[in-house]
Design a protein around this motif. Structure first.
Motif, PDB file in Angstrom:
ATOM      1  N   SER A   2      38.195  49.470  61.371  1.00 50.37           N
ATOM      2  CA  SER A   2      39.330  50.044  60.634  1.00 50.37           C
ATOM      3  C   SER A   2      40.630  49.838  61.430  1.00 50.37           C
ATOM      4  N   TRP A   3      41.754  50.128  60.734  1.00 51.21           N
ATOM      5  CA  TRP A   3      43.069  49.950  61.378  1.00 51.21           C
ATOM      6  C   TRP A   3      43.219  50.814  62.632  1.00 51.21           C
ATOM      7  N   PRO A   4      42.848  52.039  62.646  1.00 53.47           N
ATOM      8  CA  PRO A   4      42.998  52.842  63.880  1.00 53.47           C
ATOM      9  C   PRO A   4      42.136  52.301  65.025  1.00 53.47           C
ATOM     10  N   GLU A   5      40.948  51.816  64.701  1.00 57.50           N
ATOM     11  CA  GLU A   5      40.093  51.231  65.740  1.00 57.50           C
ATOM     12  C   GLU A   5      40.699  49.937  66.269  1.00 57.50           C
ATOM     13  N   ALA A   6      41.264  49.122  65.398  1.00 58.68           N
ATOM     14  CA  ALA A   6      41.887  47.870  65.803  1.00 58.68           C
ATOM     15  C   ALA A   6      43.090  48.130  66.700  1.00 58.68           C
ATOM     16  N   ILE A   7      43.896  49.129  66.349  1.00 60.33           N
ATOM     17  CA  ILE A   7      45.066  49.472  67.169  1.00 60.33           C
ATOM     18  C   ILE A   7      44.621  50.006  68.527  1.00 60.33           C
ATOM     19  N   ALA A   8      43.584  50.841  68.535  1.00 59.80           N
ATOM     20  CA  ALA A   8      43.070  51.375  69.801  1.00 59.80           C
ATOM     21  C   ALA A   8      42.518  50.245  70.673  1.00 59.80           C
ATOM     22  N   PHE A   9      41.824  49.296  70.045  1.00 65.05           N
ATOM     23  CA  PHE A   9      41.282  48.161  70.785  1.00 65.05           C
ATOM     24  C   PHE A   9      42.412  47.317  71.387  1.00 65.05           C
ATOM     25  N   CYS A  10      43.450  47.052  70.619  1.00 63.75           N
ATOM     26  CA  CYS A  10      44.595  46.272  71.117  1.00 63.75           C
ATOM     27  C   CYS A  10      45.289  47.001  72.255  1.00 63.75           C
ATOM     28  N   ALA A  11      45.430  48.326  72.142  1.00 62.02           N
ATOM     29  CA  ALA A  11      46.053  49.112  73.207  1.00 62.02           C
ATOM     30  C   ALA A  11      45.214  49.060  74.476  1.00 62.02           C
ATOM     31  N   LEU A  12      43.902  49.140  74.307  1.00 64.74           N
ATOM     32  CA  LEU A  12      43.000  49.061  75.445  1.00 64.74           C
ATOM     33  C   LEU A  12      43.097  47.696  76.124  1.00 64.74           C
ATOM     34  N   MET A  13      43.098  46.634  75.334  1.00 69.63           N
ATOM     35  CA  MET A  13      43.187  45.286  75.885  1.00 69.63           C
ATOM     36  C   MET A  13      44.532  45.075  76.598  1.00 69.63           C
ATOM     37  N   LEU A  14      45.598  45.581  76.019  1.00 66.64           N
ATOM     38  CA  LEU A  14      46.919  45.473  76.635  1.00 66.64           C
ATOM     39  C   LEU A  14      46.944  46.219  77.969  1.00 66.64           C
ATOM     40  N   THR A  15      46.333  47.394  78.007  1.00 62.28           N
ATOM     41  CA  THR A  15      46.250  48.174  79.251  1.00 62.28           C
ATOM     42  C   THR A  15      45.463  47.424  80.315  1.00 62.28           C
ATOM     43  N   VAL A  16      44.345  46.825  79.923  1.00 60.52           N
ATOM     44  CA  VAL A  16      43.526  46.056  80.866  1.00 60.52           C
ATOM     45  C   VAL A  16      44.314  44.856  81.401  1.00 60.52           C
ATOM     46  N   ILE A  17      45.020  44.151  80.516  1.00 57.06           N
ATOM     47  CA  ILE A  17      45.794  42.978  80.933  1.00 57.06           C
ATOM     48  C   ILE A  17      46.915  43.390  81.896  1.00 57.06           C
ATOM     49  N   VAL A  18      47.631  44.459  81.585  1.00 59.29           N
ATOM     50  CA  VAL A  18      48.719  44.932  82.462  1.00 59.29           C
ATOM     51  C   VAL A  18      48.158  45.376  83.815  1.00 59.29           C
ATOM     52  N   ALA A  19      47.049  46.121  83.798  1.00 53.36           N
ATOM     53  CA  ALA A  19      46.434  46.584  85.046  1.00 53.36           C
ATOM     54  C   ALA A  19      45.970  45.396  85.897  1.00 53.36           C
ATOM     55  N   ALA A  20      45.386  44.383  85.253  1.00 49.53           N
ATOM     56  CA  ALA A  20      44.948  43.194  85.982  1.00 49.53           C
ATOM     57  C   ALA A  20      46.152  42.467  86.587  1.00 49.53           C
ATOM     58  N   GLY A  21      47.246  42.386  85.854  1.00 51.10           N
ATOM     59  CA  GLY A  21      48.459  41.746  86.373  1.00 51.10           C
ATOM     60  C   GLY A  21      49.016  42.474  87.581  1.00 51.10           C
ATOM     61  N   ILE A  22      49.046  43.796  87.504  1.00 51.32           N
ATOM     62  CA  ILE A  22      49.534  44.592  88.636  1.00 51.32           C
ATOM     63  C   ILE A  22      48.628  44.413  89.846  1.00 51.32           C
ATOM     64  N   TRP A  23      47.312  44.440  89.609  1.00 51.73           N
ATOM     65  CA  TRP A  23      46.360  44.267  90.715  1.00 51.73           C
ATOM     66  C   TRP A  23      46.502  42.880  91.337  1.00 51.73           C
ATOM     67  N   LEU A  24      46.630  41.838  90.507  1.00 50.63           N
ATOM     68  CA  LEU A  24      46.776  40.479  91.033  1.00 50.63           C
ATOM     69  C   LEU A  24      48.065  40.315  91.836  1.00 50.63           C
ATOM     70  N   ASP A  25      49.144  40.941  91.371  1.00 50.33           N
ATOM     71  CA  ASP A  25      50.400  40.883  92.111  1.00 50.33           C
ATOM     72  C   ASP A  25      50.265  41.569  93.472  1.00 50.33           C
ATOM     73  N   ALA A  26      49.627  42.723  93.479  1.00 48.02           N
ATOM     74  CA  ALA A  26      49.418  43.438  94.742  1.00 48.02           C
ATOM     75  C   ALA A  26      48.532  42.625  95.691  1.00 48.02           C
ATOM     76  N   HIS A  27      47.500  42.013  95.136  1.00 47.16           N
ATOM     77  CA  HIS A  27      46.595  41.195  95.952  1.00 47.16           C
ATOM     78  C   HIS A  27      47.336  39.976  96.510  1.00 47.16           C
ATOM     79  N   SER A  28      48.152  39.353  95.693  1.00 48.77           N
ATOM     80  CA  SER A  28      48.937  38.199  96.133  1.00 48.77           C
ATOM     81  C   SER A  28      49.880  38.590  97.270  1.00 48.77           C
ATOM     82  N   THR A  29      50.535  39.733  97.141  1.00 52.29           N
ATOM     83  CA  THR A  29      51.430  40.213  98.192  1.00 52.29           C
ATOM     84  C   THR A  29      50.663  40.482  99.479  1.00 52.29           C
ATOM     85  N   LYS A  30      49.483  41.058  99.338  1.00 54.69           N
ATOM     86  CA  LYS A  30      48.656  41.335 100.513  1.00 54.69           C
ATOM     87  C   LYS A  30      48.270  40.034 101.213  1.00 54.69           C
ATOM     88  N   LEU A  31      47.894  39.015 100.467  1.00 51.90           N
ATOM     89  CA  LEU A  31      47.530  37.728 101.058  1.00 51.90           C
ATOM     90  C   LEU A  31      48.722  37.067 101.750  1.00 51.90           C
TER      91      LEU A  31
END
Length: 101
Positions: A2-31
């Protein structure tokens, strides 16, 4: 899905992508920081090695000056000066052995 499930899924995926980007940036800085740290350690080791060789060169230069003076000196105490050099060489040898310990 349903539409609410699709929106929740997109929000979850966006959160995962942003979190991965932040983690990769921090890891790159550490290296990058670790690389700079290792470069500084290498430079410090090279500087220490350079200081040691400068000190050794100065010591050898002084010994050559003494030998030149002895070789050009015509005085009868030449044998005594040579013995002093031998004693100095023995002291240097002992000092090097003690420092190696």
């Amino acid at each position: 899905m349903s539409w609410p499930e699709a929106i929740a899924f997109c929000a979850l995926m966006l959160t995962v992508i942003v979190a991965a980007g932040i983690w990769l940036d921090a890891h790159s800085t550490k290296l990058k920081n670790r690389t700079k740290e290792l470069e500084l350690q290498v430079r410090m080791a090279e500087a220490k090695a350079g200081q040691t060789s400068d000190a050794e060169a100065a010591r050898l230069e002084e010994r050559v000056r003494v030998l030149e003076r002895i070789a050009t000196d015509r005085s009868p105490d030449l044998a005594a000066q040579i013995e002093q050099l031998r004693d100095l060489h023995e002291i240097d040898g002992r000092t090097v052995k003690e420092n190696a310990r």
